[in-house]
Enzyme design. Structure first.
Site, PDB file in Angstrom:
ATOM      1  N   GLU A 242      71.485  55.029  30.800  1.00 34.50           N
ATOM      2  CA  GLU A 242      70.665  54.887  29.723  1.00 34.50           C
ATOM      3  C   GLU A 242      71.459  53.986  28.902  1.00 34.50           C
ATOM      4  O   GLU A 242      72.678  53.793  28.642  1.00 34.50           O
ATOM      5  CB  GLU A 242      70.464  56.199  29.170  1.00 34.50           C
ATOM      6  N   ASP A 267      50.860  61.180  39.488  1.00 33.63           N
ATOM      7  CA  ASP A 267      51.392  61.775  38.236  1.00 33.63           C
ATOM      8  C   ASP A 267      51.691  60.786  37.379  1.00 33.63           C
ATOM      9  O   ASP A 267      51.479  60.812  36.348  1.00 33.63           O
ATOM     10  CB  ASP A 267      52.762  62.525  38.645  1.00 33.63           C
TER      11      ASP A 267
END
Length: 320
Positions: A242, A267
């Site tokens: 991240e 999904d």
């Protein structure tokens, strides 16, 4: 194509007659066929270098499209042919290597054994020549097909001719595996299937870096979707990168796990349709750059180069 009968550097690299001539001369096991095959091998090597250089260069400019890529590829093949005809040294090394082996065995003391050694070496060299000729023929076959299609169909058939040029094996394999699921998701979201294929490729490394479960199985999570508090399905923990204030940090996060790739695409489609943060993404889904930049602005990923990476993957590998 450079052959023993035609060493002109103006011969077309995609000339199918030249390829056939090279294969026939290879069966004759002559010095000329050795030189021609070695030169073609050198041309193939140079073309691989040029192709790698092209792939390392950004190709999302105003005039970059499938048509220009096809003609650039044809130009690179011809340039490789011309460079090999002048020589960069590789063909000379191959010729010396194969020729010296035969000469060394020819001067052995035992006459009978020497004759057998020369014969075995000649057979080996002939086999190498055939293999090199076949390799060259395979390397240029698809470009020849594209060139022939272009000639038959005229300028209006450019896109069809471009699509005849084969994709890299890992790209084609990934597309064959999940394209049907992408098409299904496209019908429910309006997002072009190739856009979703590109994002799945970026997130999963073309399916090679799909997150693994604790027992080593596949999570089938192609889009790197994390499992929030509202997720009721299966999960898997994994290390991810991240970016915080532009600085990369390693973290362990909880991701969603599915029973199949089809479930992963369904999904993802539901996430795009039902999450308000992605409304503008769907609104700009007709444009590659707009779609990629919309995802980044919506916070799909923290990588500051996410939109650029996604745009390049789609344009370079999935635009045909």
């Amino acid at each position: 194509m450079i052959t023993p009968a035609d060493n002109s550097n103006t011969a077309l690299a995609i000339d199918s007659k030249g390829l056939e001539s090279l294969k026939q001369s290879a069966r004759q096991n002559s010095p000329d066929s050795l030189k021609a095959a070695a030169t073609q091998f050198e041309a193939l090597f140079v073309n691989m270098i040029m192709k790698s250089m092209r792939e390392a260069t950004p190709q999302d400019g105003l005039f970059d499209n499938q048509q220009t890529k096809m003609y650039t590829s044809m130009l690179d093949q011809q340039l490789s042919q011309n460079m090999a005809s002048r020589g960069i040294g590789l063909a000379d090394v191959l010729i010396r290597q194969l020729s010296s082996t035969q000469m060394a065995t020819a001067v052995t003391p035992d006459g009978a054994d020497a004759t057998k050694a020369v014969s075995d070496t000649s057979d080996l060299r002939a086999e190498i020549l055939r293999n090199m000729a076949e390799r060259n023929a395979l390397a240029h076959q698809r470009s020849s097909e594209a060139h022939a299609m272009q000639a038959r169909g005229g300028v209006n058939n450019t896109t069809t001719a471009a699509s005849a040029v084969s994709k890299p094996a890992h790209v084609q394999a990934f597309q064959d595996k999940v394209a049907a699921h992408a098409e299904e998701a496209s019908r429910t979201t309006g997002i072009p299937a190739k856009f979703m294929l590109g994002q799945a490729a970026l997130e999963s490394g073309w399916g090679k870096r799909v997150i693994r479960t604790a027992d080593g199985g596949s999570s089938h999570n192609l889009f790197g979707i994390k499992a929030g508090a509202n997720w009721k399905g299966k999960t898997v923990d994994a290390v991810t990168t991240e970016y915080v204030d532009g600085v990369a940090q390693k973290r362990v996060e909880k991701f969603r796990a599915y029973d199949s790739y089809a479930d992963s695409f369904r999904d993802y489609a539901q996430l795009m349709r039902n999450n308000p943060r992605y409304e503008k993404v769907l609104a700009n889904a007709s444009d590659v750059k707009g779609f990629a930049q919309g995802l980044q602005r919506a916070g799909y990923a923290t990588d500051p180069n996410y939109a650029t990476k996604l745009t390049n993957i789609i344009n370079r590998n999935l635009s045909a």
